[in-house]
Write a protein that holds these residues in place. Structure first.
Motif, PDB file in Angstrom:
ATOM      1  N   THR A  95      -3.976  -1.091   8.895  1.00  0.00           N
ATOM      2  CA  THR A  95      -3.619  -1.624  10.214  1.00  0.00           C
ATOM      3  C   THR A  95      -2.391  -0.795  10.800  1.00  0.00           C
ATOM      4  O   THR A  95      -1.725  -0.085  10.111  1.00  0.00           O
ATOM      5  CB  THR A  95      -3.174  -3.031  10.369  1.00  0.00           C
ATOM      6  OG1 THR A  95      -1.968  -3.020   9.558  1.00  0.00           O
ATOM      7  CG2 THR A  95      -4.259  -3.868   9.782  1.00  0.00           C
ATOM      8  N   ASP A 109      -3.194  -4.406  14.288  1.00  0.00           N
ATOM      9  CA  ASP A 109      -2.674  -5.656  13.643  1.00  0.00           C
ATOM     10  C   ASP A 109      -3.297  -6.884  14.275  1.00  0.00           C
ATOM     11  O   ASP A 109      -3.794  -7.696  13.568  1.00  0.00           O
ATOM     12  CB  ASP A 109      -1.029  -5.809  13.607  1.00  0.00           C
ATOM     13  CG  ASP A 109      -0.394  -4.602  13.022  1.00  0.00           C
ATOM     14  OD1 ASP A 109      -0.901  -3.839  12.163  1.00  0.00           O
ATOM     15  OD2 ASP A 109       0.581  -4.625  13.540  1.00  0.00           O
ATOM     16  N   GLY A 110      -3.456  -6.890  15.740  1.00  0.00           N
ATOM     17  CA  GLY A 110      -4.035  -8.017  16.332  1.00  0.00           C
ATOM     18  C   GLY A 110      -5.509  -8.306  15.816  1.00  0.00           C
ATOM     19  O   GLY A 110      -5.787  -9.409  15.764  1.00  0.00           O
ATOM     20  N   LEU A 115      -5.223  -9.746  12.543  1.00  0.00           N
ATOM     21  CA  LEU A 115      -5.262 -11.205  12.614  1.00  0.00           C
ATOM     22  C   LEU A 115      -5.957 -12.151  13.172  1.00  0.00           C
ATOM     23  O   LEU A 115      -6.304 -13.271  12.544  1.00  0.00           O
ATOM     24  CB  LEU A 115      -3.701 -11.386  13.630  1.00  0.00           C
ATOM     25  CG  LEU A 115      -2.561 -10.986  12.831  1.00  0.00           C
ATOM     26  CD1 LEU A 115      -1.437 -10.865  13.703  1.00  0.00           C
ATOM     27  CD2 LEU A 115      -2.072 -11.657  11.584  1.00  0.00           C
ATOM     28  N   LYS A 121      -9.166 -11.933  12.573  1.00  0.00           N
ATOM     29  CA  LYS A 121     -10.170 -11.697  11.544  1.00  0.00           C
ATOM     30  C   LYS A 121      -9.686 -12.830  10.535  1.00  0.00           C
ATOM     31  O   LYS A 121     -10.490 -13.562   9.905  1.00  0.00           O
ATOM     32  CB  LYS A 121     -10.361 -10.557  10.923  1.00  0.00           C
ATOM     33  CG  LYS A 121     -11.361  -9.718  11.881  1.00  0.00           C
ATOM     34  CD  LYS A 121     -11.637  -8.436  10.899  1.00  0.00           C
ATOM     35  CE  LYS A 121     -12.526  -7.602  11.677  1.00  0.00           C
ATOM     36  NZ  LYS A 121     -13.089  -6.309  10.948  1.00  0.00           N
ATOM     37  N   PHE A 122      -8.403 -12.770  10.287  1.00  0.00           N
ATOM     38  CA  PHE A 122      -7.501 -13.782   9.315  1.00  0.00           C
ATOM     39  C   PHE A 122      -7.840 -15.099   9.835  1.00  0.00           C
ATOM     40  O   PHE A 122      -8.024 -15.967   8.989  1.00  0.00           O
ATOM     41  CB  PHE A 122      -6.123 -13.359   9.393  1.00  0.00           C
ATOM     42  CG  PHE A 122      -5.316 -14.038   8.557  1.00  0.00           C
ATOM     43  CD1 PHE A 122      -5.568 -14.066   6.999  1.00  0.00           C
ATOM     44  CD2 PHE A 122      -4.410 -14.974   8.783  1.00  0.00           C
ATOM     45  CE1 PHE A 122      -4.744 -14.557   6.096  1.00  0.00           C
ATOM     46  CE2 PHE A 122      -3.668 -15.789   7.791  1.00  0.00           C
ATOM     47  CZ  PHE A 122      -3.842 -15.556   6.421  1.00  0.00           C
ATOM     48  N   ARG A 123      -7.547 -15.480  10.955  1.00  0.00           N
ATOM     49  CA  ARG A 123      -8.018 -16.879  11.654  1.00  0.00           C
ATOM     50  C   ARG A 123      -9.280 -17.137  11.060  1.00  0.00           C
ATOM     51  O   ARG A 123      -9.435 -18.462  10.739  1.00  0.00           O
ATOM     52  CB  ARG A 123      -7.889 -16.823  13.043  1.00  0.00           C
ATOM     53  CG  ARG A 123      -6.390 -16.782  13.507  1.00  0.00           C
ATOM     54  CD  ARG A 123      -6.478 -16.783  14.969  1.00  0.00           C
ATOM     55  NE  ARG A 123      -5.051 -16.225  15.399  1.00  0.00           N
ATOM     56  CZ  ARG A 123      -4.926 -15.222  16.032  1.00  0.00           C
ATOM     57  NH1 ARG A 123      -5.992 -14.458  16.344  1.00  0.00           N
ATOM     58  NH2 ARG A 123      -3.525 -14.801  16.390  1.00  0.00           N
ATOM     59  N   PRO A 143      -9.463 -16.259   6.220  1.00  0.00           N
ATOM     60  CA  PRO A 143      -7.858 -16.154   5.596  1.00  0.00           C
ATOM     61  C   PRO A 143      -8.038 -15.372   4.310  1.00  0.00           C
ATOM     62  O   PRO A 143      -6.996 -15.024   4.109  1.00  0.00           O
ATOM     63  CB  PRO A 143      -7.581 -17.570   5.372  1.00  0.00           C
ATOM     64  CG  PRO A 143      -8.332 -18.572   6.036  1.00  0.00           C
ATOM     65  CD  PRO A 143      -9.793 -18.003   6.337  1.00  0.00           C
ATOM     66  N   VAL A 163      -0.898  -2.444   5.485  1.00  0.00           N
ATOM     67  CA  VAL A 163      -0.048  -2.660   6.827  1.00  0.00           C
ATOM     68  C   VAL A 163       0.700  -1.634   6.845  1.00  0.00           C
ATOM     69  O   VAL A 163       1.628  -1.729   6.313  1.00  0.00           O
ATOM     70  CB  VAL A 163       0.392  -3.962   6.525  1.00  0.00           C
ATOM     71  CG1 VAL A 163       1.210  -4.317   8.049  1.00  0.00           C
ATOM     72  CG2 VAL A 163      -0.505  -5.436   6.399  1.00  0.00           C
ATOM     73  N   ARG A 202       6.949  -4.563  12.824  1.00  0.00           N
ATOM     74  CA  ARG A 202       6.640  -5.935  13.299  1.00  0.00           C
ATOM     75  C   ARG A 202       7.832  -6.853  13.612  1.00  0.00           C
ATOM     76  O   ARG A 202       8.763  -6.655  13.182  1.00  0.00           O
ATOM     77  CB  ARG A 202       5.623  -6.590  12.195  1.00  0.00           C
ATOM     78  CG  ARG A 202       4.256  -6.260  12.418  1.00  0.00           C
ATOM     79  CD  ARG A 202       3.947  -5.370  11.354  1.00  0.00           C
ATOM     80  NE  ARG A 202       2.460  -4.628  11.552  1.00  0.00           N
ATOM     81  CZ  ARG A 202       2.553  -3.262  11.321  1.00  0.00           C
ATOM     82  NH1 ARG A 202       3.504  -2.380  11.371  1.00  0.00           N
ATOM     83  NH2 ARG A 202       1.281  -2.679  11.610  1.00  0.00           N
TER      84      ARG A 202
END
Length: 158
Positions: free
Chosen positions: A84, A131-132, A135, A137-139, A142, A152, A158
């Motif tokens: 990222t 990064d966005g 994030l 995809k993480f939602r 997980p 990262v 950040r």
């Protein structure tokens, strides 16, 4: 009438010998060759291999952004890697740079994805992302199961 242009002897370029057709243009030097991070390549790869998390700290300009992705790509041939960047411009520019340094086309083995644009294919194993986007995809996932390694970069921003 006199000319106002002064004669410059450098304009009189002549060669006393013909050009040698067997001479080749100088090789293009990799601008990232010789960066400080290169001496730590094996150690970086081994630490990533041995640990669930690895923190890499180095001076600005040491080669972290431009070199580590390639090290991981070479060391883990079957891995899907996401790196990222905090901003869209950085994600796309670094991906294009890394692809060119590896002699690859963007969207092949090295690609990128941002909110509005992506250059990826089924071949893409090293993916630069914002990064966005990671994030998002993480939602929905997980565990980020799409990736074997997540880096990262520029974490201090950040």
């Amino acid at each position: 009438m006199q000319s106002t242009h002064e004669h410059n002897p450098a304009d009189d370029v002549t060669s006393e010998r013909p050009l040698d057709p067997t001479m080749h243009a100088p090789q293009r030097r990799d601008p990232t060759a010789g960066l400080p991070i290169e001496e730590y390549r094996d150690e970086i790869v081994e630490r990533v291999r041995a640990n669930a998390s690895t923190v890499l700290i180095g001076e600005t300009g040491s080669g972290k952004t431009t070199k580590v992705g390639g090290y991981l790509l070479d060391a883990f041939p079957d891995a899907n890697i996401c790196i990222t960047q905090p901003r869209t411009l950085a994600a796309t520019a670094v991906a294009k740079y890394v692809a060119s340094q590896r002699g690859e086309r963007i969207g092949g083995e090295v690609g990128y994805a941002t909110r509005f644009e992506k250059a990826q294919s089924n071949e893409t194993r090293l993916n630069f992302s914002t990064d966005g986007l990671l994030l998002a995809k993480f939602r929905s996932d997980p565990l980020l199961s799409e990736y074997d390694i997540v880096v990262v970069d520029e974490a201090h921003e950040r």
